[in-house]
Motif scaffolding. Sequence first.
Motif, PDB file in Angstrom:
ATOM      1  N   GLY A  53     -52.022  50.861   7.911  1.00  0.00           N
ATOM      2  CA  GLY A  53     -53.290  51.458   8.621  1.00  0.00           C
ATOM      3  C   GLY A  53     -54.479  52.641   8.116  1.00  0.00           C
ATOM      4  N   VAL A  54     -55.557  52.924   8.095  1.00  0.00           N
ATOM      5  CA  VAL A  54     -56.485  53.484   7.392  1.00  0.00           C
ATOM      6  C   VAL A  54     -57.596  53.495   8.398  1.00  0.00           C
ATOM      7  CG1 VAL A  54     -57.932  51.656   6.177  1.00  0.00           C
ATOM      8  CG2 VAL A  54     -57.428  54.040   5.248  1.00  0.00           C
ATOM      9  N   GLU A  86     -60.375  59.351   4.226  1.00  0.00           N
ATOM     10  CA  GLU A  86     -59.503  58.737   4.464  1.00  0.00           C
ATOM     11  C   GLU A  86     -58.205  59.075   5.107  1.00  0.00           C
ATOM     12  OE1 GLU A  86     -60.600  55.398   5.040  1.00  0.00           O
ATOM     13  OE2 GLU A  86     -62.541  55.367   3.752  1.00  0.00           O
ATOM     14  N   ILE A  87     -57.143  58.292   5.983  1.00  0.00           N
ATOM     15  CA  ILE A  87     -55.887  58.357   6.292  1.00  0.00           C
ATOM     16  C   ILE A  87     -55.113  57.307   5.790  1.00  0.00           C
ATOM     17  CG2 ILE A  87     -54.666  59.898   8.048  1.00  0.00           C
ATOM     18  CD1 ILE A  87     -56.122  61.199   8.414  1.00  0.00           C
ATOM     19  N   TRP A  88     -53.998  57.785   5.693  1.00  0.00           N
ATOM     20  CA  TRP A  88     -53.884  56.219   5.249  1.00  0.00           C
ATOM     21  C   TRP A  88     -52.088  56.337   6.179  1.00  0.00           C
ATOM     22  CZ3 TRP A  88     -56.412  57.666   1.172  1.00  0.00           C
ATOM     23  CH2 TRP A  88     -56.771  56.509   0.454  1.00  0.00           C
ATOM     24  N   ALA A 122     -55.655  50.385  12.858  1.00  0.00           N
ATOM     25  CA  ALA A 122     -54.796  50.141  13.299  1.00  0.00           C
ATOM     26  C   ALA A 122     -53.877  51.146  14.636  1.00  0.00           C
ATOM     27  CB  ALA A 122     -53.572  49.531  12.071  1.00  0.00           C
ATOM     28  N   ASP A 123     -53.188  50.964  15.475  1.00  0.00           N
ATOM     29  CA  ASP A 123     -52.860  51.694  16.214  1.00  0.00           C
ATOM     30  C   ASP A 123     -51.069  52.352  14.871  1.00  0.00           C
ATOM     31  OD1 ASP A 123     -53.853  51.017  18.772  1.00  0.00           O
ATOM     32  OD2 ASP A 123     -52.250  49.636  18.775  1.00  0.00           O
ATOM     33  N   PRO A 124     -50.685  53.094  15.338  1.00  0.00           N
ATOM     34  CA  PRO A 124     -50.213  54.288  14.282  1.00  0.00           C
ATOM     35  C   PRO A 124     -48.520  53.832  15.033  1.00  0.00           C
ATOM     36  CG  PRO A 124     -51.362  55.263  14.679  1.00  0.00           C
ATOM     37  CD  PRO A 124     -50.763  54.161  15.856  1.00  0.00           C
ATOM     38  N   ALA A 125     -47.720  53.399  13.721  1.00  0.00           N
ATOM     39  CA  ALA A 125     -45.912  53.011  14.177  1.00  0.00           C
ATOM     40  C   ALA A 125     -45.188  54.319  14.426  1.00  0.00           C
ATOM     41  CB  ALA A 125     -45.023  53.650  12.700  1.00  0.00           C
TER      42      ALA A 125
END
Length: 441
Positions: A53-54, A86-88, A122-125
């Motif tokens: 996700g990002v 940006e955060i991946w 996206a939702d994080p794991a």
Amino acid sequence: MRHLLIAGAASLACAGPLAAEGRPAQDRPDHNRIDLIRPDAPELAATGDHPVGVRAATFTDADRIDVIATGAQGTPPTADRVLEAEIWYPAAQGTPPGGTYDTILRDGVTPAVLTGAAARDADPAEGSFPLVILSHGYPGNRHLMSHLGENLASKGYVVVAADHPDSTYADQGAFASTLVNRAVDQRFLLDSMAGLEGDLAAVTDADRAAVVGYSMGGYGALIFGGAGLSQTAIARTEPAGYVPPQDLLGRLAAGSDDHAALVDPRVKAVIAIAPWGRQADFWDAEGLAGLEKPLMLVAGSADDVSEYDAIRQVFDQTTGTTRHLLTYQNANHNAAAPIPAPLEAWAFSESLGRAPFDHYADPVWDTVRMNNILQHFSTAFLDQHLKGEDRGAYLDLVPDGADGVWSMTEDDQPDAAHSYWAGFPNRSATGLQFETRQAGE
């Protein structure tokens, strides 16, 4: 294998000036891919098990000294320093892959769209993952090493990259600002990620962090890692653009209280790619010896910007730690870090006076190949120092890849004579060197 086939198909689709439908390739939704893995890539370059996700983020450091606005006398003015990032991150299982990034080229004007594997917002794991900070060059932007951001996130890392003000394609300012601010920006990003709230806070372990910097990002990473600047750098009076006013660079000097306070125990490892500074005596041997965190240096042997001989001096003089030097033979300053040149960069830019292509590409090496090799070694190094995994086999190598011996038994297992680089297919380590020195050496 499915990823490799998809990546290969995307590469073929983008290769020609015209797409199959007769439209220009830059009009296609899959152009400018940053996530390609070549079939001959070393083992650890492969995409990991996590969807990616990002998210976009904005971090504001209130009342930072404004280096460019500071005069020769008087109280230095301050201003909000705003870092767009940006955060991946590893995304929840079942997240559909794919997304784009809107960016601009080296000329600061031309727009481009990059295509990758990360799904926007996206939702994080579930879980908690070490933090990696990516820091671009001068000029650059947060997308310049996005290939590495996505790749590491797929392997269980949270990765943040920010636009460093006064140092981007859009706002390139006096070099003195970057000299003063880069390492401080990196510390601010670490603090900001540690202070996140919400679902990304839950998956970010900022107590296990690393800094990966390219060129001026590498300069900052070495300082942030513990290598304080020399008195030669602090006392410099020319050229004018290198000289911050009112001794503002002094807070990064080796042995100063300010520099000691900047260095952070949460940072467990440093990767410096083509780090700028030693060729201009911004460090001396004493200052470099102050870096005590595990270090991996990456360079091209033909680098004429940071200068390869000067990067080797960094390798020689960081005696306070175990360190590695990965060398791409005959590569120049763009070795490993930049994304493949966007298709739009092949065209002449009126504002730049040339095509921006040379900002991303190397005359000798294929960029995707260089990216894959960096992904491989970064994974091994960070897994070793941030996750505590044993990756020694990938880091204890015959120094010259061409000297490795490929020798297998009849059932395709390495025999006693085998000394080829771990994870590299046969004949694929030629043109590379990987040297290691222990602390004290």
